[in-house]
Design a protein around this motif. Sequence first.
Motif, PDB file in Angstrom:
ATOM      1  N   ASP A 310      -7.083   5.321  14.249  1.00 47.61           N
ATOM      2  CA  ASP A 310      -6.807   4.059  13.541  1.00 47.61           C
ATOM      3  C   ASP A 310      -8.082   3.291  13.217  1.00 47.61           C
ATOM      4  N   HIS A 311      -9.071   3.351  14.108  1.00 44.28           N
ATOM      5  CA  HIS A 311     -10.320   2.616  13.853  1.00 44.28           C
ATOM      6  C   HIS A 311     -11.030   3.183  12.632  1.00 44.28           C
ATOM      7  N   LEU A 312     -11.032   4.506  12.488  1.00 46.38           N
ATOM      8  CA  LEU A 312     -11.650   5.121  11.315  1.00 46.38           C
ATOM      9  C   LEU A 312     -10.921   4.678  10.049  1.00 46.38           C
ATOM     10  N   ILE A 313      -9.606   4.652  10.087  1.00 45.30           N
ATOM     11  CA  ILE A 313      -8.828   4.200   8.915  1.00 45.30           C
ATOM     12  C   ILE A 313      -9.181   2.758   8.576  1.00 45.30           C
ATOM     13  N   GLU A 314      -9.280   1.922   9.599  1.00 39.00           N
ATOM     14  CA  GLU A 314      -9.617   0.506   9.392  1.00 39.00           C
ATOM     15  C   GLU A 314     -10.975   0.352   8.709  1.00 39.00           C
ATOM     16  N   VAL A 315     -11.956   1.135   9.159  1.00 43.88           N
ATOM     17  CA  VAL A 315     -13.300   1.057   8.577  1.00 43.88           C
ATOM     18  C   VAL A 315     -13.277   1.561   7.134  1.00 43.88           C
ATOM     19  N   LEU A 316     -12.601   2.684   6.893  1.00 42.20           N
ATOM     20  CA  LEU A 316     -12.541   3.234   5.535  1.00 42.20           C
ATOM     21  C   LEU A 316     -11.874   2.267   4.557  1.00 42.20           C
ATOM     22  N   SER A 317     -10.939   1.472   5.058  1.00 47.95           N
ATOM     23  CA  SER A 317     -10.232   0.522   4.194  1.00 47.95           C
ATOM     24  C   SER A 317     -11.143  -0.580   3.670  1.00 47.95           C
ATOM     25  N   LYS A 318     -12.342  -0.724   4.253  1.00 46.88           N
ATOM     26  CA  LYS A 318     -13.290  -1.734   3.782  1.00 46.88           C
ATOM     27  C   LYS A 318     -13.903  -1.353   2.448  1.00 46.88           C
ATOM     28  N   LEU A 353       0.364  10.202   9.684  1.00 46.44           N
ATOM     29  CA  LEU A 353      -1.055   9.901   9.494  1.00 46.44           C
ATOM     30  C   LEU A 353      -1.342   9.616   8.021  1.00 46.44           C
ATOM     31  N   VAL A 354      -0.816  10.435   7.131  1.00 49.83           N
ATOM     32  CA  VAL A 354      -1.009  10.217   5.698  1.00 49.83           C
ATOM     33  C   VAL A 354      -0.431   8.867   5.291  1.00 49.83           C
ATOM     34  N   ARG A 355       0.738   8.531   5.831  1.00 48.63           N
ATOM     35  CA  ARG A 355       1.365   7.244   5.503  1.00 48.63           C
ATOM     36  C   ARG A 355       0.467   6.077   5.914  1.00 48.63           C
ATOM     37  N   LYS A 356      -0.129   6.178   7.112  1.00 48.87           N
ATOM     38  CA  LYS A 356      -1.014   5.101   7.596  1.00 48.87           C
ATOM     39  C   LYS A 356      -2.258   4.965   6.710  1.00 48.87           C
ATOM     40  N   ILE A 357      -2.815   6.104   6.314  1.00 49.52           N
ATOM     41  CA  ILE A 357      -4.007   6.063   5.463  1.00 49.52           C
ATOM     42  C   ILE A 357      -3.670   5.448   4.111  1.00 49.52           C
TER      43      ILE A 357
END
Length: 513
Positions: A310-318, A353-357
């Motif tokens: 989740d942390h990686l997803i959060e960072v990528l969302s920036k 996982l795909v849904r979260k991304i």
Amino acid sequence: MNEKQRLESQQVQAANSSDKKSEKDFSKYFESVYTPPSLKDAKKRGKEDVQYQDFAIPEEFKNMGKGRHFYIRTYGCQMNEHDTEVMAGIFIGLGYEPTDSVENANVILLNTCAIRENAENKVFGELGHLKHLKQKNPDVLIGVCGCMSQEESVVNKILKTYNQVDMIFGTHNIHRLPNILQEAYMSKEMVIEVWSKEGDIIENLPKVRRGDIKAWVNIMYGCDKFCTYCIVPYTRGKERSRRPEDIIQEVRHLAAQGYKEITLLGQNVNAYGKDFEDIKYGLGDLMDEIRKIDIPRIRFTTSHPRDFDDHLIEVLSKGGNLLEHIHLPVQSGSTEVLKIMARKYSREEYLELVRKIKAAIPNASFTTDIIVGYPNETDEQFEETLSLYREVGFEGAYTFIYSPREGTPAAKMQDNVPMEVKKERLQRLNALVNEFSAAAMKKYQDQVVEVLVEGESKNNPEVLAGYTRNSKLVNFKGPKSAIGKLVKVKITDAKTWSLNGEMIEELEAIEVN
């Protein structure tokens, strides 16, 4: 070389085939220098301390290559390409000059891949072609390195059949290239240096990068996932991460040199940092720091779904210079097949996982890897792969027919899906891949996209080519001065695998968060 290195490397000189060693001799020889893959033993690994060292060419070797040329042919993945850049850097440091012709080379290296049987067959075919060069010029050194070199059956075959080979060394031994070359020059026998130990992390390795626009930065080595079809955990060793400060320094140096895009590399890149004992630091933390560096584009590959947190997803969302293209290998859409593959996630977990991304990065585009015809795969299970492909909406895929790799658990399974069935499934899958790629490209019709211009088109020197943030190939007419720059292109024609367009303007600055 100190005594510890000598003992660890188990450096051995094997007699040429002219010595006509018996099968028994070869077996005894390997007992002393080579530990074949063992799933049981490999899964126990991880207790050894990884040593961090700085690379330096010994003074006595610095003029070794004066008046000599080297040639490296690379097979396989980006990691192999990166290894070739490092070996080229070492050759240059030794005084060698590069050549693009084996005829002009004094040293020829084949940097090999062990993922698929076809890749190995290409290498053996090339070794056959090189035999006449050795006969014509006995002084030329021929070497085999890379992942194939760390398979016992491969080294055995070379010893018995390809006496034109002078040296064999593995992926953990690249920093030892000066010593290996010296041994090969001094000896009339084949030099073999293959460590069963996973290897230390060597910093400050010289590199000759392919171009000055895009660069690869290796952030970790090895893999601990042990998917049943894959030889990589054995050939590349256990997961071990470079220190973040060394990676950040390298990226800053590339930015200062004017590079526009970097790709963070690892066999399982998003497991980065899990081996650190002194700090809690993962790929998300690293990318959160790197995104602040003044470099327009940052990618990473290859991901394993189990480690995409989740942390990686959060960072990528920036966003900003963190690109929204996600390569996320699924391998199969069937939970049952994924279990046989030892992927350690289910169809449902992958889709979640795909849904979260997608929720965090609405404009994310997904590509994947898929194997068809795995042992015991049924028609119904293959249909699940097709339905998952549709559900995710992948925009591209690398697709493969399963073939067993010696030394992997899957090689012991019955390969019970007939080849004609494998081919039919691959054909159906590829038709779906093409359909979805064409649909994804069509969305760009008449849109304006940001393109990093890499050079002239391979098919037409009058046309420039580059890639969008989502890794879509764009061909367009424009001035040669645009090469190496980010430009805006309006798409005029969307094809299945590429886009045609017209350059609108050059982007003078890229805003980096």
